[in-house]
Enzyme design. Sequence first.
Site, PDB file in Angstrom:
ATOM      1  N   GLY A  43       0.748  -1.082  -0.048  1.00 38.73           N
ATOM      2  CA  GLY A  43      -0.062   0.147  -0.214  1.00 38.73           C
ATOM      3  C   GLY A  43       0.784   1.429  -0.138  1.00 38.73           C
ATOM      4  O   GLY A  43       0.385   2.309  -0.616  1.00 38.73           O
ATOM      5  N   GLU A  98       4.501   4.553   5.950  1.00 41.84           N
ATOM      6  CA  GLU A  98       3.316   3.712   5.852  1.00 41.84           C
ATOM      7  C   GLU A  98       2.249   4.341   4.974  1.00 41.84           C
ATOM      8  O   GLU A  98       2.218   5.685   4.935  1.00 41.84           O
ATOM      9  CB  GLU A  98       2.745   3.707   7.318  1.00 41.84           C
ATOM     10  CG  GLU A  98       3.294   2.660   8.140  1.00 41.84           C
ATOM     11  CD  GLU A  98       2.521   1.401   7.943  1.00 41.84           C
ATOM     12  OE1 GLU A  98       1.991   1.341   6.883  1.00 41.84           O
ATOM     13  OE2 GLU A  98       2.686   0.551   8.770  1.00 41.84           O
ATOM     14  N   ASP A 102      -4.374   2.764  10.917  1.00 37.65           N
ATOM     15  CA  ASP A 102      -5.723   2.402  11.162  1.00 37.65           C
ATOM     16  C   ASP A 102      -5.743   1.953  12.484  1.00 37.65           C
ATOM     17  O   ASP A 102      -5.640   2.890  13.603  1.00 37.65           O
ATOM     18  CB  ASP A 102      -6.326   1.353  10.159  1.00 37.65           C
ATOM     19  CG  ASP A 102      -7.671   1.204  10.149  1.00 37.65           C
ATOM     20  OD1 ASP A 102      -8.370   2.029  10.233  1.00 37.65           O
ATOM     21  OD2 ASP A 102      -8.012  -0.067  10.036  1.00 37.65           O
TER      22      ASP A 102
END
Length: 197
Positions: A43, A98, A102
């Site tokens: 990601g 990152e 979350d």
Amino acid sequence: MHPDCERILFTQEQIAARVRAAAAWLDRRFAGRRPVAVCNLKGSVVFFCDLLRAMQTDAEMDFMAVSSYGNATAAVCRPKIKKHLFSSVEGRDVLLVEDIVDTGHTLLTLRAFLRERGAKSITVVTLLDKPARREVPAEADYACFSVEDAFVVGYGLDYAERYRNLPYIGVLKREACFASGKDEAPAGQAGADGFGS
Ligand code: IMP
């Protein structure tokens, strides 16, 4: 806008401006030092590449991946390191990049791993921060954007491996989750390939 997105949260231009600001902040922080920049696959990869190219700092690049925990309760299923670093971080200043913080479990796991490997310092920069979903105390040193509790895709972030190459960050429609073949809505996690997301 992609038809599976409900709305655009951050445009390409807004992202580029925040990436430049993050790079300038990191250049000041790492002045005179040569950190190892660690990308948490997959990601973070788009953000990582843009961020590193916007920085003046002479940084090395390395890569890691952690397993996702699907829709399991994060508290009972800790993320696992799936791909280790190529190089040693012992005694080095580390810049961990990152995509999103979350629940915080992934960041906690990565920080512990880097500390165990003897990193001299660990600086965490995240593209997105979702403070409303935090389950453990894990904070980035710098967050480009704080986001509401909605499932977002684009600019590297996926749902079931889709939407990573969207140039903006958008909120995914709920119906898109059900249409993807995964018959459940995301709970803040993605990536069915064991590579986190
Ligand atoms: P954690 O819950 O902080 O451990 O984050 C786990 C991973 O879930 C992150 O690294 C992201 O890749 C992914 N994730 C969390 N929220 C979202 C989202 O809104 N969209 C896409 N991926 C997400």
